[in-house]
Write an enzyme that holds these catalytic residues in place. Structure first.
Site, short mmCIF file in Angstrom:
data_model
loop_
_atom_site.label_atom_id
_atom_site.label_comp_id
_atom_site.label_asym_id
_atom_site.label_seq_id
_atom_site.Cartn_x
_atom_site.Cartn_y
_atom_site.Cartn_z
CB SER A 21 -0.89 -0.01 1.24
OG SER A 21 -0.08 -0.08 2.40
CE1 TYR A 52 -4.14 -0.77 -0.69
CE2 TYR A 52 -3.23 -2.98 -0.85
CZ TYR A 52 -3.55 -1.78 -1.44
OH TYR A 52 -3.29 -1.60 -2.77
N GLY A 53 -4.98 -2.01 5.78
CA GLY A 53 -5.25 -2.86 6.95
C GLY A 53 -6.54 -2.58 7.70
CB CYS A 83 0.94 -5.73 1.23
SG CYS A 83 -0.48 -5.13 2.14
CG ASN A 84 2.33 -9.18 6.52
OD1 ASN A 84 2.66 -10.31 6.83
ND2 ASN A 84 3.20 -8.21 6.39
CD GLU A 162 2.96 5.11 4.16
OE1 GLU A 162 3.20 6.08 3.42
OE2 GLU A 162 3.29 3.93 3.88
CB CYS A 194 2.32 -4.85 9.34
SG CYS A 194 2.11 -3.34 8.33
CB THR A 195 5.93 -4.99 4.77
OG1 THR A 195 4.78 -4.33 4.20
CG2 THR A 195 5.93 -6.46 4.40
CG HIS A 196 3.86 0.21 6.69
ND1 HIS A 196 3.20 -0.51 5.73
CD2 HIS A 196 3.85 1.51 6.29
CE1 HIS A 196 2.78 0.32 4.78
NE2 HIS A 196 3.16 1.56 5.09
N1 DGL Z 1 2.35 -2.95 4.80
C1 DGL Z 1 1.09 -3.58 4.73
C2 DGL Z 1 1.00 -4.87 5.48
O1 DGL Z 1 1.99 -5.58 5.54
C3 DGL Z 1 -0.14 -2.71 4.67
C4 DGL Z 1 -0.37 -1.73 5.72
C5 DGL Z 1 -1.64 -0.93 5.47
O2 DGL Z 1 -1.77 -0.36 4.39
O3 DGL Z 1 -2.50 -0.94 6.36
O4 DGL Z 1 -0.03 -5.25 5.98
#
Ligand code: DGL
Length: 282
Positions: A21, A52-53, A83-84, A162, A194-196
């Site tokens: 995302s 997205y989450g 993205c998980n 972000e 979550c990759t963030h």
């Molecule tokens: N980085 C994403 C993940 O691994 C998405 C985070 C998001 O957009 O909420 O879930």
């Protein structure tokens, strides 16, 4: 882990596609640059529809299909769903959609956690969508049914990342508030689901203490991709440094500043996509 391997010699010097995302997938890109430095990378950041989450499964599936179609049409040789939230909602659908070397971040991280845990008590943090899907519980149960899994959604982490709020008192307090209940379960391993979240790794590690092992999906995911591309004989033999091209669906703003600082290099190219390039983008 998925064994579907697509061999097509014509793809040898094509880029590897990665989508998320927003900034999160860059954690996988950093690892790709480290382990496969000569490969070209096409990164897709869906800034217009981030985060997205907190969205429904149906919405996330729709976004994931559109992102995959876009990258597939660019002629990539492999795709990382970095993205998980996307992976937990849509991997089965994406696998049916295109014949492509496809890798996600969930199973590689689950395998790594199972191999690292000492007492079989694994914590998982991620977005609401990923936690609701129970994708990690299912993945871990498949490989090691005796493990105890404890999960916690951390919905404020993505906006903090972000915004580039990676340290400071406010972020520290939020991290502590989410992680304290998890620590009561005496976990010894914590999956950053979550990759963030690896951008908050320092604060997370300080909060849970050095005895808890943090699992970042980037390393195991790239290892798995390298394996698949190697078996398909699709690892480039070129010796020049690979290019990193970025597509975003909205004005990049912080994305460039935080992203380039995190990667320690400039994007070779960043393009803003017009609505017509991506279905359902208004
Ligand atoms: N980085 C994403 C993940 O691994 C998405 C985070 C998001 O957009 O909420 O879930």
């Amino acid at each position: 882990m998925s064994k579907q391997i697509i061999r097509n010699k014509g793809l040898l010097n094509r880029p590897i596609g990665v989508f998320d995302s927003g900034l999160g997938g860059l954690t996988v890109v950093r690892e790709l640059i480290k382990r496969l430095p000569n490969e070209d990378i096409l990164y897709f950041g869906d800034l217009a529809r981030l985060p997205y989450g907190i969205k429904s499964k149906e919405q996330i599936v729709q976004f994931s299909c559109a992102n995959t179609d876009f990258l597939y049409d660019k002629g990539i040789k492999g795709l990382v769903v970095a993205c998980n939230s996307s992976a937990s909602a849509s991997m089965r659908i994406l696998r049916k959609r295109h014949a492509i070397n496809l890798v996600d971040v969930i199973m590689p991280a689950a395998c790594e956690a199972v191999s690292q845990t000492r007492r079989g008590r694994i914590g998982v943090i991620g977005t609401q969508a990923t936690m609701l899907s129970k994708a990690y519980d299912k993945a871990i149960m498949k490989i090691a049914p005796k493990m105890k899994v404890f999960s916690q959604a951390c919905p404020l982490f993505v906006p903090l990342v972000e915004e580039g709020w990676l340290k400071g008192e406010i972020t520290r307090k939020i991290v502590k508030t989410y992680l304290t209940p998890l620590m009561r379960h005496r976990i010894d391993t914590l999956i950053l689901g979550c990759t963030h979240y690896p951008l908050l790794k320092k604060l997370i590690q300080q909060t849970v203490g050095s005895q808890v092992r943090l699992i970042d999906s980037a390393g195991p995911t790239v290892k798995h991709l390298k394996n698949i591309l190697g078996q398909a004989r699709l690892l480039t033999e070129r010796v020049r440094r690979g290019r990193l091209s970025v597509y975003v669906t909205d004005r990049p703003g912080n994305f460039v500043k935080v992203g380039e600082r995190f990667l320690g290099r400039h994007f070779s190219e960043i393009r803003l996509l017009r609505a017509k390039a991506i279905p359902n983008l208004n």
